[in-house]
Design a protein around this motif. Structure first.
Motif, PDB file in Angstrom:
ATOM      1  N   ARG A 166      -9.498   9.009  -3.001  1.00  0.00           N
ATOM      2  CA  ARG A 166     -10.265   8.523  -1.849  1.00  0.00           C
ATOM      3  C   ARG A 166     -11.063   7.277  -2.220  1.00  0.00           C
ATOM      4  NH1 ARG A 166     -13.317  10.409   2.117  1.00  0.00           N
ATOM      5  NH2 ARG A 166     -11.925   9.182   3.401  1.00  0.00           N
ATOM      6  N   PRO A 167     -10.400   6.229  -2.691  1.00  0.00           N
ATOM      7  CA  PRO A 167     -11.109   5.027  -3.135  1.00  0.00           C
ATOM      8  C   PRO A 167     -11.808   4.329  -1.977  1.00  0.00           C
ATOM      9  CG  PRO A 167      -8.786   4.555  -2.875  1.00  0.00           C
ATOM     10  CD  PRO A 167      -8.938   6.045  -2.697  1.00  0.00           C
ATOM     11  N   VAL A 168     -12.782   3.515  -2.299  1.00  0.00           N
ATOM     12  CA  VAL A 168     -13.478   2.759  -1.268  1.00  0.00           C
ATOM     13  C   VAL A 168     -12.587   1.655  -0.715  1.00  0.00           C
ATOM     14  CG1 VAL A 168     -14.536   1.120  -2.872  1.00  0.00           C
ATOM     15  CG2 VAL A 168     -15.663   1.627  -0.704  1.00  0.00           C
ATOM     16  N   ALA A 169     -11.593   1.234  -1.516  1.00  0.00           N
ATOM     17  CA  ALA A 169     -10.651   0.202  -1.064  1.00  0.00           C
ATOM     18  C   ALA A 169      -9.355   0.336  -1.841  1.00  0.00           C
ATOM     19  CB  ALA A 169     -11.239  -1.194  -1.268  1.00  0.00           C
ATOM     20  N   PHE A 170      -8.279  -0.233  -1.296  1.00  0.00           N
ATOM     21  CA  PHE A 170      -7.017  -0.284  -2.017  1.00  0.00           C
ATOM     22  C   PHE A 170      -6.312  -1.598  -1.710  1.00  0.00           C
ATOM     23  CE2 PHE A 170      -5.771   1.905   1.977  1.00  0.00           C
ATOM     24  CZ  PHE A 170      -4.733   1.081   2.409  1.00  0.00           C
ATOM     25  N   VAL A 171      -5.396  -1.967  -2.586  1.00  0.00           N
ATOM     26  CA  VAL A 171      -4.527  -3.137  -2.395  1.00  0.00           C
ATOM     27  C   VAL A 171      -3.107  -2.697  -2.707  1.00  0.00           C
ATOM     28  CG1 VAL A 171      -3.959  -5.484  -3.113  1.00  0.00           C
ATOM     29  CG2 VAL A 171      -6.347  -4.750  -3.073  1.00  0.00           C
ATOM     30  N   MET A 172      -2.215  -2.787  -1.717  1.00  0.00           N
ATOM     31  CA  MET A 172      -0.805  -2.472  -1.950  1.00  0.00           C
ATOM     32  C   MET A 172       0.012  -3.748  -1.803  1.00  0.00           C
ATOM     33  SD  MET A 172       1.939   0.003   0.062  1.00  0.00           S
ATOM     34  CE  MET A 172       1.632   1.565  -0.773  1.00  0.00           C
ATOM     35  N   GLU A 173       0.895  -3.991  -2.762  1.00  0.00           N
ATOM     36  CA  GLU A 173       1.761  -5.178  -2.766  1.00  0.00           C
ATOM     37  C   GLU A 173       3.211  -4.754  -2.662  1.00  0.00           C
ATOM     38  OE1 GLU A 173       4.474  -7.973  -5.023  1.00  0.00           O
ATOM     39  OE2 GLU A 173       3.856  -5.928  -5.539  1.00  0.00           O
ATOM     40  N   ASN A 174       4.002  -5.526  -1.908  1.00  0.00           N
ATOM     41  CA  ASN A 174       5.435  -5.287  -1.871  1.00  0.00           C
ATOM     42  C   ASN A 174       6.161  -6.539  -1.408  1.00  0.00           C
ATOM     43  OD1 ASN A 174       8.064  -3.707  -1.624  1.00  0.00           O
ATOM     44  ND2 ASN A 174       6.595  -2.079  -2.091  1.00  0.00           N
ATOM     45  N   VAL A 175       7.485  -6.480  -1.444  1.00  0.00           N
ATOM     46  CA  VAL A 175       8.293  -7.649  -1.114  1.00  0.00           C
ATOM     47  C   VAL A 175       8.331  -7.886   0.391  1.00  0.00           C
ATOM     48  CG1 VAL A 175       9.771  -7.486  -3.137  1.00  0.00           C
ATOM     49  CG2 VAL A 175      10.403  -6.256  -1.058  1.00  0.00           C
ATOM     50  N   LYS A 176       8.642  -9.109   0.762  1.00  0.00           N
ATOM     51  CA  LYS A 176       8.746  -9.477   2.175  1.00  0.00           C
ATOM     52  C   LYS A 176       9.839  -8.668   2.874  1.00  0.00           C
ATOM     53  CE  LYS A 176       9.610 -13.529   5.113  1.00  0.00           C
ATOM     54  NZ  LYS A 176       9.910 -14.996   5.092  1.00  0.00           N
ATOM     55  N   GLY A 177      10.857  -8.262   2.116  1.00  0.00           N
ATOM     56  CA  GLY A 177      11.977  -7.530   2.696  1.00  0.00           C
ATOM     57  C   GLY A 177      11.595  -6.220   3.340  1.00  0.00           C
ATOM     58  N   ILE A 178      10.419  -5.688   3.011  1.00  0.00           N
ATOM     59  CA  ILE A 178      10.001  -4.428   3.618  1.00  0.00           C
ATOM     60  C   ILE A 178       9.741  -4.610   5.114  1.00  0.00           C
ATOM     61  CG2 ILE A 178       7.502  -4.674   3.248  1.00  0.00           C
ATOM     62  CD1 ILE A 178       7.438  -1.726   2.459  1.00  0.00           C
ATOM     63  N   LEU A 179       9.568  -5.853   5.554  1.00  0.00           N
ATOM     64  CA  LEU A 179       9.387  -6.127   6.985  1.00  0.00           C
ATOM     65  C   LEU A 179      10.584  -5.674   7.811  1.00  0.00           C
ATOM     66  CD1 LEU A 179       7.735  -9.663   6.910  1.00  0.00           C
ATOM     67  CD2 LEU A 179       6.802  -7.670   8.103  1.00  0.00           C
ATOM     68  N   SER A 180      11.773  -5.759   7.207  1.00  0.00           N
ATOM     69  CA  SER A 180      12.985  -5.429   7.962  1.00  0.00           C
ATOM     70  C   SER A 180      13.743  -4.229   7.419  1.00  0.00           C
ATOM     71  CB  SER A 180      13.928  -6.650   7.980  1.00  0.00           C
ATOM     72  OG  SER A 180      14.222  -7.079   6.660  1.00  0.00           O
ATOM     73  N   SER A 181      13.235  -3.617   6.351  1.00  0.00           N
ATOM     74  CA  SER A 181      13.919  -2.473   5.748  1.00  0.00           C
ATOM     75  C   SER A 181      13.787  -1.240   6.636  1.00  0.00           C
ATOM     76  CB  SER A 181      13.329  -2.185   4.368  1.00  0.00           C
ATOM     77  OG  SER A 181      13.976  -1.094   3.761  1.00  0.00           O
ATOM     78  N   LYS A 182      14.925  -0.573   6.904  1.00  0.00           N
ATOM     79  CA  LYS A 182      14.926   0.609   7.771  1.00  0.00           C
ATOM     80  C   LYS A 182      15.668   1.768   7.106  1.00  0.00           C
ATOM     81  CE  LYS A 182      14.742  -1.905  12.173  1.00  0.00           C
ATOM     82  NZ  LYS A 182      15.396  -2.126  13.495  1.00  0.00           N
ATOM     83  N   VAL A 183      15.270   2.951   7.466  1.00  0.00           N
ATOM     84  CA  VAL A 183      15.973   4.177   7.093  1.00  0.00           C
ATOM     85  C   VAL A 183      16.206   4.973   8.370  1.00  0.00           C
ATOM     86  CG1 VAL A 183      15.845   6.352   5.852  1.00  0.00           C
ATOM     87  CG2 VAL A 183      15.026   4.265   4.755  1.00  0.00           C
ATOM     88  N   ASP A 184      17.471   5.237   8.667  1.00  0.00           N
ATOM     89  CA  ASP A 184      17.843   5.953   9.888  1.00  0.00           C
ATOM     90  C   ASP A 184      17.228   5.311  11.133  1.00  0.00           C
ATOM     91  OD1 ASP A 184      19.301   7.724   8.378  1.00  0.00           O
ATOM     92  OD2 ASP A 184      17.698   9.209   8.247  1.00  0.00           O
ATOM     93  N   GLY A 185      17.220   3.977  11.149  1.00  0.00           N
ATOM     94  CA  GLY A 185      16.736   3.240  12.307  1.00  0.00           C
ATOM     95  C   GLY A 185      15.235   3.082  12.391  1.00  0.00           C
TER      96      GLY A 185
END
Length: 524
Positions: A166-185
């Motif tokens: 339960r941190p006071v803040a977090f930072v998550m990083e990932n690739v731009k491709g996650i914008l369009s990545s889908k699983v089962d639609g």
């Protein structure tokens, strides 16, 4: 406001994101202390552990480390020389695979201890399943089913840590491709954003913050108008590389009330002048000769390069393309210059000159850091003679026409023996990192293939070294990557640029300061 926030670094790689947070100073102190780093890959973990050890000295480097960087000695036995600092490093950096029972058992008591107001979580779940290249590769795998690929759901391990700490803040990083990545639609990013908001066990436990939103509605902590608001373009923040990544910052709801009224633009200001370029990042790094894939000696290399240059000279003279013919004189001039300079080129160098004054001062100071001119991981790789000609051709072409040549612009004499060369899939098979421009994205693929990462100097006829790639990724010169060269390239390519991470850290600190009341925003 607590004096120090303890940082949990997940999927840490070689430590690029943590380096940015740990390096930040405010009021003469470090507001972020890396309390825990977790990485599963062996060579990346070795690099991470070494950096955790060096961090125990608070900016000063052990004398032995400087000598090791300079190549004067082999790696010392740190545990014997500095037992307390080494023990602290082994407690802070752990080699664990998140998602396993073993990792869960090891982390449980540590997360209980870290579950305080002074904790934040950072990190980026592995991105192979989300990247465009990774998805294309998966489509070509017989029987592949996205819903059964556990890599799509490794982000849930990150969520699990948020639930426990339960941190006071977090930072998550990932690739731009996650914008369009889908699983089962279903778009993966929608699941990620929902789970991040609800981390901690209740709905909307966290407010999600876009540091550099792309939409006209510049700031909305409740529902960004578009997920693309979380996209950070690194070249806009002093990084000499066009690296576009998703950076999602979460602030725990009980610390985020003031954000609901803020709608006056980005939290992390872009650089508007003197943007960093390839020549800034590579300046001061001594030139190297490439190696030969077989029978590598200086004389054999010199003869191979002269043959390659002669092939290019004749090919450009007789080329059907006006663009290629136009670089004929440039090829002649470069070949003459090579005859004067090539005796000076080694395969490896461990000393650097000062970065030129044209480099933005903040970046120059960051890259040179505490290395004192010492340079690690700067050794050329070996190439086939045919590729020497292609690299020379591409670098001269880029110097003349300010872009890399396309496949159809290669003279017949230089065309690789690929059956699909004319299929359209190899349009930019050879790519020069050009002076005066941001580099293209440094990826882990550089470990297997240097064709996308050709050095802009035609006389060197080679791909980038690990150190040159690390410079473009903004790792300081005293940041040593361990493992074999392939492993080092992968570490560099997968990392978050530390210079960007430092600006993210500063922005997170500003948010946390403002959460404690007006008038406390930090500027450096």
């Amino acid at each position: 406001m607590p004096e120090t926030y303890r940082v949990i670094d997940l999927f840490a790689g070689p430590g690029g994101l943590a380096e940015g947070f740990a390096s930040l100073k405010h009021g003469g102190k470090h507001p972020f202390k890396i309390a825990l780093s977790v990485e599963k890959e062996a060579s990346a973990y070795k690099t991470l552990l070494l950096r955790s050890f060096l961090r125990q000295f608070d900016g000063e480097r052990p004398y032995e480390y400087s000598r090791w960087l300079a190549g004067s000695i082999s790696e010392p036995d740190w545990a014997s020389l500095y037992p307390d600092q080494w023990q602290a490093a082994t407690e802070h950096a752990l080699k664990l695979e998140l998602g396993t029972d073993h990792a869960a058992a090891v982390l449980a008591p540590l997360l209980t201890d870290l579950a305080t107001e002074k904790t934040i979580v950072i990190g980026g779940p592995p991105c192979q399943a989300y990247s465009v290249v990774g998805r294309n590769r998966n489509r070509g795998t017989e029987g592949y089913e996205a819903s059964k690929d556990h890599r799509h759901f490794l982000y849930k391990e990150y969520i699990g840590i948020l639930n426990k700490a339960r941190p006071v803040a977090f930072v998550m990083e990932n690739v731009k491709g996650i914008l369009s990545s889908k699983v089962d639609g279903v778009r993966i990013l929608d699941l990620v954003l929902r789970d991040l908001k609800d981390a901690g066990g209740t709905t909307d436990s966290y407010k999600l913050v876009a540091l550099d939103p792309q939409t006209e509605d510049l700031f909305d902590t409740h529902e960004p108008e578009a997920a693309i608001d979380f996209l950070i373009q690194a070249e806009h923040f002093g990084v000499p590389q066009a690296r576009h990544r998703m950076i999602i910052v979460g602030i725990r709801a009980d610390h985020a009330q003031f954000l609901e009224k803020r709608r006056n633009g980005p939290l992390m200001p872009r650089w508007t002048e003197n943007l960093a370029t390839v020549d800034h990042a590579l300046s001061g790094i001594p030139p190297l000769r490439s190696g030969l894939s077989k029978a590598d000696t200086f004389q054999a290399w010199r003869d191979a390069v002269l043959d390659a240059m002669e092939l290019v000279i004749q090919a450009t003279k007789n080329a059907k393309s006006d663009l290629v013919q136009a670089m004929h004189e440039d090829a002649l001039i470069a070949a003459d210059e090579f005859g004067l300079k090539c005796p000076l080129y080694p395969r490896k160098a461990d000393q650097a000159e000062s970065i030129n004054d044209g480099c933005p001062e903040a970046l120059r100071d960051w890259l040179e850091g505490t290395a004192g001119g010492r340079l690690a991981n700067h050794e050329s790789r070996s190439h086939m003679p045919a590729d020497l000609a292609r690299y020379f051709f591409c670098a001269v072409f880029a110097r003349k026409h300010n872009r890399s040549p396309r496949a159809e612009e290669f003279p017949d004499e230089l065309v690789p023996q690929h059956a699909n060369w004319t299929s359209g899939h190899f349009v930019d098979r050879f790519r020069v990192q050009r002076y005066g421009r941001s580099a293209t994205t440094i990826t882990s693929h550089i470990a297997k293939d240097g064709h996308y990462f050709i050095h802009p100097d035609p006389l060197q006829c080679r791909a980038l070294t690990v150190r040159e790639a690390a410079r473009l990724q903004t790792f300081p010169d005293d940041y040593l990557f361990l493992g074999n060269r392939t492993e080092q390239f992968i570490q560099v390519g997968n990392a978050v640029p530390p210079f960007l991470a430092r600006q993210i850290a500063e922005t997170v600190l500003n948010i946390l300061h403002q959460a404690d009341g007006p008038g406390t925003e930090h500027t450096s």
